[in-house]
Design an enzyme around this catalytic site. Sequence first.
Site, PDB file in Angstrom:
ATOM      1  N   ARG A   1      99.789  58.848  -4.530  1.00 35.24           N
ATOM      2  CA  ARG A   1     100.787  57.808  -4.294  1.00 35.24           C
ATOM      3  C   ARG A   1     100.435  56.607  -5.163  1.00 35.24           C
ATOM      4  NH1 ARG A   1     103.766  61.079  -2.557  1.00 35.24           N
ATOM      5  NH2 ARG A   1     104.601  61.285  -0.455  1.00 35.24           N
TER       6      ARG A   1
ATOM      7  N   HIS B   1     107.804  60.423 -10.448  1.00 35.79           N
ATOM      8  CA  HIS B   1     107.519  60.967  -9.111  1.00 35.79           C
ATOM      9  C   HIS B   1     108.203  62.323  -8.924  1.00 35.79           C
ATOM     10  CE1 HIS B   1     106.475  60.054  -4.655  1.00 35.79           C
ATOM     11  NE2 HIS B   1     106.373  61.354  -4.934  1.00 35.79           N
TER      12      HIS B   1
HETATM   13  P1  NAP Z   1      96.568  67.493   2.928  1.00 38.27           P
HETATM   14  O1  NAP Z   1      96.586  68.989   2.972  1.00 38.27           O
HETATM   15  O2  NAP Z   1      96.737  66.736   4.185  1.00 38.27           O
HETATM   16  O3  NAP Z   1      95.199  67.068   2.220  1.00 38.27           O
HETATM   17  C1  NAP Z   1      94.758  65.752   2.170  1.00 38.27           C
HETATM   18  C2  NAP Z   1      93.321  65.736   1.702  1.00 38.27           C
HETATM   19  O4  NAP Z   1      92.898  64.370   1.561  1.00 38.27           O
HETATM   20  C3  NAP Z   1      92.367  66.408   2.688  1.00 38.27           C
HETATM   21  O5  NAP Z   1      91.389  67.137   1.996  1.00 38.27           O
HETATM   22  C4  NAP Z   1      91.738  65.202   3.391  1.00 38.27           C
HETATM   23  O6  NAP Z   1      90.431  65.447   3.908  1.00 38.27           O
HETATM   24  C5  NAP Z   1      91.677  64.211   2.268  1.00 38.27           C
HETATM   25  N1  NAP Z   1      91.549  62.838   2.753  1.00 38.27           N
HETATM   26  C6  NAP Z   1      92.429  62.120   3.492  1.00 38.27           C
HETATM   27  N2  NAP Z   1      91.931  60.911   3.785  1.00 38.27           N
HETATM   28  C7  NAP Z   1      90.717  60.865   3.235  1.00 38.27           C
HETATM   29  C8  NAP Z   1      89.674  59.897   3.216  1.00 38.27           C
HETATM   30  N3  NAP Z   1      89.814  58.693   3.827  1.00 38.27           N
HETATM   31  N4  NAP Z   1      88.531  60.190   2.585  1.00 38.27           N
HETATM   32  C9  NAP Z   1      88.363  61.401   1.977  1.00 38.27           C
HETATM   33  N5  NAP Z   1      89.314  62.367   1.958  1.00 38.27           N
HETATM   34  C10 NAP Z   1      90.459  62.102   2.577  1.00 38.27           C
HETATM   35  O7  NAP Z   1      97.683  66.967   1.918  1.00 38.27           O
HETATM   36  P2  NAP Z   1      98.354  67.718   0.675  1.00 38.27           P
HETATM   37  O8  NAP Z   1      99.440  68.609   1.134  1.00 38.27           O
HETATM   38  O9  NAP Z   1      97.294  68.289  -0.174  1.00 38.27           O
HETATM   39  O10 NAP Z   1      99.044  66.473  -0.059  1.00 38.27           O
HETATM   40  C11 NAP Z   1      98.252  65.388  -0.519  1.00 38.27           C
HETATM   41  C12 NAP Z   1      99.107  64.250  -1.012  1.00 38.27           C
HETATM   42  O11 NAP Z   1      99.696  64.569  -2.267  1.00 38.27           O
HETATM   43  C13 NAP Z   1     100.304  63.864  -0.153  1.00 38.27           C
HETATM   44  O12 NAP Z   1      99.921  63.111   0.975  1.00 38.27           O
HETATM   45  C14 NAP Z   1     101.136  63.051  -1.131  1.00 38.27           C
HETATM   46  O13 NAP Z   1     100.710  61.711  -1.122  1.00 38.27           O
HETATM   47  C15 NAP Z   1     100.783  63.669  -2.482  1.00 38.27           C
HETATM   48  N6  NAP Z   1     101.921  64.434  -3.056  1.00 38.27           N
HETATM   49  C16 NAP Z   1     102.503  63.969  -4.180  1.00 38.27           C
HETATM   50  C17 NAP Z   1     103.528  64.684  -4.759  1.00 38.27           C
HETATM   51  C18 NAP Z   1     104.144  64.233  -6.048  1.00 38.27           C
HETATM   52  O14 NAP Z   1     105.167  64.779  -6.461  1.00 38.27           O
HETATM   53  N7  NAP Z   1     103.541  63.277  -6.721  1.00 38.27           N
HETATM   54  C19 NAP Z   1     103.984  65.877  -4.174  1.00 38.27           C
HETATM   55  C20 NAP Z   1     103.368  66.306  -3.010  1.00 38.27           C
HETATM   56  C21 NAP Z   1     102.330  65.570  -2.457  1.00 38.27           C
HETATM   57  P3  NAP Z   1      90.172  66.547   5.070  1.00 38.27           P
HETATM   58  O15 NAP Z   1      90.512  67.879   4.425  1.00 38.27           O
HETATM   59  O16 NAP Z   1      88.738  66.416   5.377  1.00 38.27           O
HETATM   60  O17 NAP Z   1      91.111  66.207   6.185  1.00 38.27           O
HETATM   61  C1  GLV Z   2     106.105  64.059  -2.677  1.00 43.11           C
HETATM   62  O1  GLV Z   2     105.749  63.025  -3.121  1.00 43.11           O
HETATM   63  C2  GLV Z   2     105.577  64.643  -1.486  1.00 43.11           C
HETATM   64  O2  GLV Z   2     104.872  63.956  -0.736  1.00 43.11           O
HETATM   65  O3  GLV Z   2     105.872  65.829  -1.238  1.00 43.11           O
END
Ligand code: NAP
Ligand code: GLV
Length: 311
Positions: free
Chosen positions: A226, A274
């Site tokens: 983000r 994005h």
């Molecule tokens: P997820 O499965 O919830 O994974 C989040 C990861 O971040 C987990 O490994 C978590 O640790 C870690 N984390 C969270 N808070 C933390 C902290 N304070 N210190 C250390 N590690 C921390 O999420 P995801 O599905 O992979 O998605 C991640 C993010 O990608 C989304 O929230 C979004 O912001 C971004 N995203 C962007 C796009 C885009 O198009 N740019 C698209 C999709 C997603 P634990 O495993 O230990 O809980």
């Molecule tokens: C996109 O930014 C997502 O969070 O899926």
Amino acid sequence: MTRTRLLFAGADEYLATFVEAARTLPEIELLPYEPGLDLKGIDYLLMWRPVPGLAAALPDLKAVFCFGAGVERLLVNPDLPAHVPIVRMVEPGLTQVMTEYILWQTLRHHRRIWELEEAQAEGRWAPHWYPAAWDRPIGILGLGELGQAAARKLLDFDFPLRGWSRHRKDLAGVQSFAGAAELPDFLRGLQILICLLPLTPETTGILRAEHFALLAPAASLINAGRGGHLVEADLLPALDSGQLQAASLDVFSREPLPPDHPFWRHPRIFMTPHNASDTNPASGLREISRQISRHRSGLPLEHVADRQRGY
Ligand code: NAP
Ligand code: GLV
């Protein structure tokens, strides 16, 4: 067959493709949200940017499906009753496309593509040297659904990989660092830093000067988490001094990025609007349908966001 009414308040530009995809799922009746719609009997809501008052006006609401993986906007939506679960989008299309973006950008930085593009624009034949992948340590902030999927593909290229998360992970080939205390060791000497974290109070501003200073000289940054993860004022000095060689940014603190923002014109910043990854209409709706049938049969929903934790 009882059809489930799913109210669509996702991103407007995706409405047509979602309506089309929903035609292949007879169990789902996708209802585009419009003011004046009768909201009784709607159990499930698919939402991206919160529509003010909408969730509170749905008397039968049982769960909200977030249109994306990042739920930070929905978690602070005062309309959403505390007992209604918010489900993060975890579906193969979203994961696949993010993995493509991470590979695309990582290889771009690894091979310093911009030097070749500049040379071509000037008509210069300029072969350049680059290190072997196994000599280029890469770190992924966030080893969740998306971070782990990207890590698995990067391992195929033999990059030494580190990952940072709240809890330690046991992922073959990835050195796991956990928690704030291990962040400096995670960052130290990395040549490419990738951010795939959720935006929470703990992760806001994590991409900042103090942390850039721990990376290898002339490291690269890829932010697909983000915009709030990056302290924007710290990026240009780091690039201009050569502390960072280049950055790929998909997300910004203000979106759309204003036309006068200096990032647009910086030669070492590559930007995408994005859309590093998006929910795939067909596979995303199939996943929602799978979750709804679990829920209807009394099983718990999966990938429910934790309101305390913030993701
Ligand atoms: P997820 O499965 O919830 O994974 C989040 C990861 O971040 C987990 O490994 C978590 O640790 C870690 N984390 C969270 N808070 C933390 C902290 N304070 N210190 C250390 N590690 C921390 O999420 P995801 O599905 O992979 O998605 C991640 C993010 O990608 C989304 O929230 C979004 O912001 C971004 N995203 C962007 C796009 C885009 O198009 N740019 C698209 C999709 C997603 P634990 O495993 O230990 O809980
Ligand atoms: C996109 O930014 C997502 O969070 O899926």
